[in-house]
Structure formats: C-alpha cells, structure tokens
Design a protein around this motif. Sequence first.
Motif, short mmCIF file in Angstrom:
data_model
loop_
_atom_site.label_atom_id
_atom_site.label_comp_id
_atom_site.label_asym_id
_atom_site.label_seq_id
_atom_site.Cartn_x
_atom_site.Cartn_y
_atom_site.Cartn_z
N ILE A 150 -10.89 -45.97 -11.93
CA ILE A 150 -11.18 -45.98 -13.36
C ILE A 150 -10.40 -47.10 -14.05
CG2 ILE A 150 -11.00 -44.66 -15.51
CD1 ILE A 150 -13.11 -43.54 -13.66
N ALA A 151 -11.08 -47.90 -14.85
CA ALA A 151 -10.41 -48.95 -15.61
C ALA A 151 -9.54 -48.32 -16.69
CB ALA A 151 -11.44 -49.89 -16.23
N CYS A 152 -8.36 -48.88 -16.87
CA CYS A 152 -7.41 -48.40 -17.88
C CYS A 152 -6.99 -49.57 -18.78
CB CYS A 152 -6.15 -47.83 -17.23
SG CYS A 152 -6.44 -46.50 -16.05
N LYS A 153 -6.65 -49.27 -20.01
CA LYS A 153 -6.09 -50.29 -20.88
C LYS A 153 -5.25 -49.61 -21.95
CE LYS A 153 -9.82 -50.77 -24.33
NZ LYS A 153 -10.78 -51.72 -24.93
N PRO A 154 -4.25 -50.32 -22.51
CA PRO A 154 -3.40 -49.73 -23.55
C PRO A 154 -4.23 -49.21 -24.71
CG PRO A 154 -2.45 -51.79 -22.77
CD PRO A 154 -3.81 -51.68 -22.13
N GLY A 155 -3.80 -48.08 -25.26
CA GLY A 155 -4.52 -47.45 -26.35
C GLY A 155 -5.43 -46.33 -25.91
N VAL A 156 -5.60 -46.17 -24.58
CA VAL A 156 -6.43 -45.10 -24.03
C VAL A 156 -5.61 -44.37 -22.96
CG1 VAL A 156 -8.62 -44.49 -22.95
CG2 VAL A 156 -8.48 -46.51 -24.42
N LEU A 157 -5.62 -43.05 -23.02
CA LEU A 157 -4.80 -42.25 -22.11
C LEU A 157 -5.13 -42.55 -20.65
CD1 LEU A 157 -2.68 -39.88 -22.34
CD2 LEU A 157 -4.59 -38.35 -21.84
N ILE A 158 -4.09 -42.65 -19.84
CA ILE A 158 -4.25 -42.89 -18.40
C ILE A 158 -4.71 -41.60 -17.72
CG2 ILE A 158 -3.03 -43.48 -16.27
CD1 ILE A 158 -1.09 -45.11 -18.04
N PRO A 159 -5.75 -41.65 -16.90
CA PRO A 159 -6.18 -40.45 -16.17
C PRO A 159 -5.09 -39.96 -15.22
CG PRO A 159 -7.86 -42.17 -16.07
CD PRO A 159 -6.62 -42.80 -16.62
N ARG A 160 -5.00 -38.63 -15.06
CA ARG A 160 -4.01 -38.02 -14.18
C ARG A 160 -4.70 -37.37 -12.98
NH1 ARG A 160 -1.56 -40.31 -18.65
NH2 ARG A 160 0.68 -39.84 -18.69
N GLN A 161 -4.00 -37.43 -11.84
CA GLN A 161 -4.56 -36.85 -10.62
C GLN A 161 -4.72 -35.33 -10.74
OE1 GLN A 161 -5.90 -38.43 -8.11
NE2 GLN A 161 -5.44 -40.37 -9.12
N GLU A 162 -3.82 -34.68 -11.50
CA GLU A 162 -3.93 -33.23 -11.66
C GLU A 162 -5.23 -32.85 -12.37
OE1 GLU A 162 0.33 -34.52 -11.50
OE2 GLU A 162 -1.41 -35.08 -12.70
N THR A 163 -5.63 -33.67 -13.34
CA THR A 163 -6.90 -33.44 -14.01
C THR A 163 -8.06 -33.59 -13.04
OG1 THR A 163 -5.92 -34.39 -16.02
CG2 THR A 163 -8.31 -34.07 -16.01
N ILE A 170 -4.11 -12.06 -16.10
CA ILE A 170 -5.12 -13.03 -15.69
C ILE A 170 -4.70 -13.70 -14.39
CG2 ILE A 170 -6.11 -15.29 -16.32
CD1 ILE A 170 -6.07 -14.30 -19.23
N LYS A 171 -5.64 -13.94 -13.50
CA LYS A 171 -5.35 -14.59 -12.22
C LYS A 171 -4.82 -16.00 -12.44
CE LYS A 171 -8.69 -12.17 -9.28
NZ LYS A 171 -9.90 -12.34 -8.44
N VAL A 172 -3.82 -16.34 -11.63
CA VAL A 172 -3.26 -17.70 -11.61
C VAL A 172 -3.48 -18.24 -10.21
CG1 VAL A 172 -1.21 -19.11 -11.94
CG2 VAL A 172 -1.52 -17.03 -13.31
N LEU A 173 -4.26 -19.31 -10.09
CA LEU A 173 -4.66 -19.84 -8.78
C LEU A 173 -3.97 -21.16 -8.47
CD1 LEU A 173 -7.08 -17.91 -9.67
CD2 LEU A 173 -8.47 -19.26 -8.12
N GLY A 174 -3.66 -21.33 -7.18
CA GLY A 174 -3.24 -22.63 -6.69
C GLY A 174 -1.75 -22.84 -6.61
N ARG A 175 -1.38 -24.12 -6.49
CA ARG A 175 0.00 -24.53 -6.30
C ARG A 175 0.38 -25.58 -7.34
NH1 ARG A 175 3.39 -24.82 -1.60
NH2 ARG A 175 1.69 -23.96 -0.36
N GLY A 176 1.61 -25.51 -7.82
CA GLY A 176 2.09 -26.51 -8.78
C GLY A 176 2.29 -25.91 -10.16
N ASN A 177 2.31 -26.77 -11.16
CA ASN A 177 2.48 -26.35 -12.54
C ASN A 177 1.16 -25.83 -13.12
OD1 ASN A 177 5.23 -27.21 -12.65
ND2 ASN A 177 4.53 -29.32 -12.91
N GLY A 178 1.23 -25.04 -14.17
CA GLY A 178 0.03 -24.59 -14.86
C GLY A 178 -0.71 -25.79 -15.42
N ARG A 179 -2.01 -25.88 -15.17
CA ARG A 179 -2.74 -27.09 -15.55
C ARG A 179 -4.00 -26.83 -16.36
NH1 ARG A 179 -0.85 -31.15 -16.83
NH2 ARG A 179 0.58 -30.84 -15.08
N SER A 180 -4.75 -25.76 -16.08
CA SER A 180 -6.04 -25.57 -16.74
C SER A 180 -6.32 -24.09 -16.97
CB SER A 180 -7.19 -26.15 -15.90
OG SER A 180 -6.99 -27.51 -15.61
#
Length: 365
Positions: free
Chosen positions: A81-94, A345-355
């Motif tokens: 994905i192309a990135c440039k200043p002024g637009v949020l950088i995509p995250r792998q967790e997303t 509520i069920k919490v699934l997966g590994r890592g920090n709370g994300r979604s």
Amino acid sequence: MPPHKSDPLLPLVLRATRDLTSAKNELRWLRDFVAEPQRNTGNILDNWAARRKLRQLCVERAKGKPLQYIMGTEYFGDLEIACKPGVLIPRQETAASVTHLMERLQKSKLLPEHVKLLDLCTGTGCIPLLASYELVQKYSRKGRLEAVGVDISSRALSLAERNLRRLSQDGTIQIEPPSSSLSFIRADILAEADHNPSDCVSLMTALQLYEETQKSNDPTADRKGGWNILISNPPYISPSAFNRTTTRSVKRYEPKLALVPKDADASQYPGIDPGDIFYPRLLEIARQVDARVVLFEVADLEQAGRVAAMAQQQNIWTVIEVWRDNPSQADDYGGSEQTSVATGIKVLGRGNGRSVFAYRGGAKA
C-alpha cells in the motif's frame, strides 16, 4: 569496537529504532530503496549522489520520520500500500483482523450473492482493497462484490484512489465491473445532517448520492437492501492518552485527525470517554444501513469492553466478540478464546485487544 562502528550510517537509524537488529534491517532496506531505480547501472552506492541520498534518508529516520513515509509503501496483508504524510500508516494488526474476517465469512457460507462492504475512515483504502483481494483473488468467490471506502480527508481519498489504480494496473487486485467494484467517497461520518453541504456532506447524503449514481449507470440493477459488512478503524485515542502514551514518531508525523476525535465532536457525546465517541455513531450507522456484520478497531481490551457493551445495548446482534491482534491464533493459555469477566463476551486470539466483531442473523458466522 561497538558493532555500529562498522557503518557510519547505522547510528543515525539506531536513534529511531533503539534496537540494533531493527536498525541494521532498516538500513539494508534503505540501501535497497535507493539502489532500486538504477540497479541496471551497477552499484550506485559508489556514486556520490546516491550516497548523499542515502544519508539524507537516514537523517530523516533519525528524526523519527516513519520508514513507511520515507520509502512510500507498507505491506498490508498481501498488498503493498502506498503511504504518504498526512494519511495514517496501515498497521499489520488491522490487516490480521480483516483477513480473519474474510476467512470466517467465506467459511460460514452466509455471504449473499451480492456482497456490499462499507469501510468508514478508509485512509489509504487498505481495508476495502484487502477485503476485495481476499474475496475475489484468494477465495475466488463467485457473485458480486461492491465495496465503498469513506473518509473526510481529501488527501486520504486521493491516496486511496492512487492505491486502487496502482494495484489494479499491476494485476494485484482484479476489480472488474459489474462483478466487482470499489469506490471512494467523501463524507462526514459523525454528522447526522448536512449542516454545511458545501464543505462536506453527511454520510447518509453521500451514500444516497452514490446509490443514485449507481442506479443511473445501470437502471436495471437491483439497488434494494443495505450494506452487508461495515468496517471501521476510526480515531479512538483520547486527547489525554495521545499526550501520555503515543510515541514521538506518531505524534510528530501521523495525522492527528485519524487518531484523536476532535474536541468539537466530543461535546456531542457527554458522559462518554473522549476516545469512544465514534462508536455510538458507528453502531447507529450499522442499524441505519442494515449491516449484518460489523468490525470496529479499538485501542485495547478496556476500550473493546466498552464498545462491546454499547453493541449489547442495541439488542440486535446475535454474536459479539472481542478480537486480539492475531484473532486466528491460540491464546497464551493454549486455547483460541477466553471470556471477558466484565462483559461475558468472548475474547479471541493472541496479543492486545484490537477489534470488536458483531454479527446478526439466523446462523452463527
């Protein structure tokens, strides 16, 4: 002799990474980035102009400028994905949440013939691009896919369009109307009415205009029904958390508009945590567009619990879950899910709370 003495540029990168291994990797990537345009001319790092360019990039990195803005791209799932200043950088967790959602929906066999996906606060367009790629290319799904990304930022929408063009031209994604389509539109998600249409219309007005355009392009098309899937990675950091815990690089270089809800918006939702103000509106939008599936990114498990509780209060969702950074992986206790004591509520997966994921319908997604 310290290991970084072997390369005079390494200490510059090390200022940003604070980790020698990461600094060595980033310096290698920067060398490759500088060399790439002229690989056919030989080793351009022997060239004075190339060495000067590399040093300039290392100085920028030393100041904390994100590597994604320096090199201009970031991987999001299988997509560059192309990135440039002024637009949020995509995250792998997303990306992990999006790919898990697409896999789960595909396996559930519950997707209708015509899937409509709406992504709010789309930024680079990475979420609808990856979702389209997963369903069309990875799973070779039959039927129609219609995706729309929405943002208030004209700069973000311009970059999203650029990503769509680039990935389509190089064949990475295959968006071929009428079987599949992806559009980006500008709207104010929090606005419930058009207070100043000359500036930015409300989401509902923007969607109405979009539907009218689609109908005029194909008068025979059946435009009935809502949006099956609603995804959003909204601004979710409170002003106090932004000041206390956000890294210097993010504060200095990434757009605050995409990270922190504005004070003026917060005043519309008294009694709600300042970082949570998008979620009541998103849940109301989900009801208005008749979404069957929602996936909202959050900052942590604590915020996830609050958002899940908001969804419970709607009394329309069959399933509500909290997903961690890697929702498809087993948790630290060897299982794939836990239960939140606070919400049940069920919490699934590994890592920090994300979604926060929610689904409504007669069968389990």
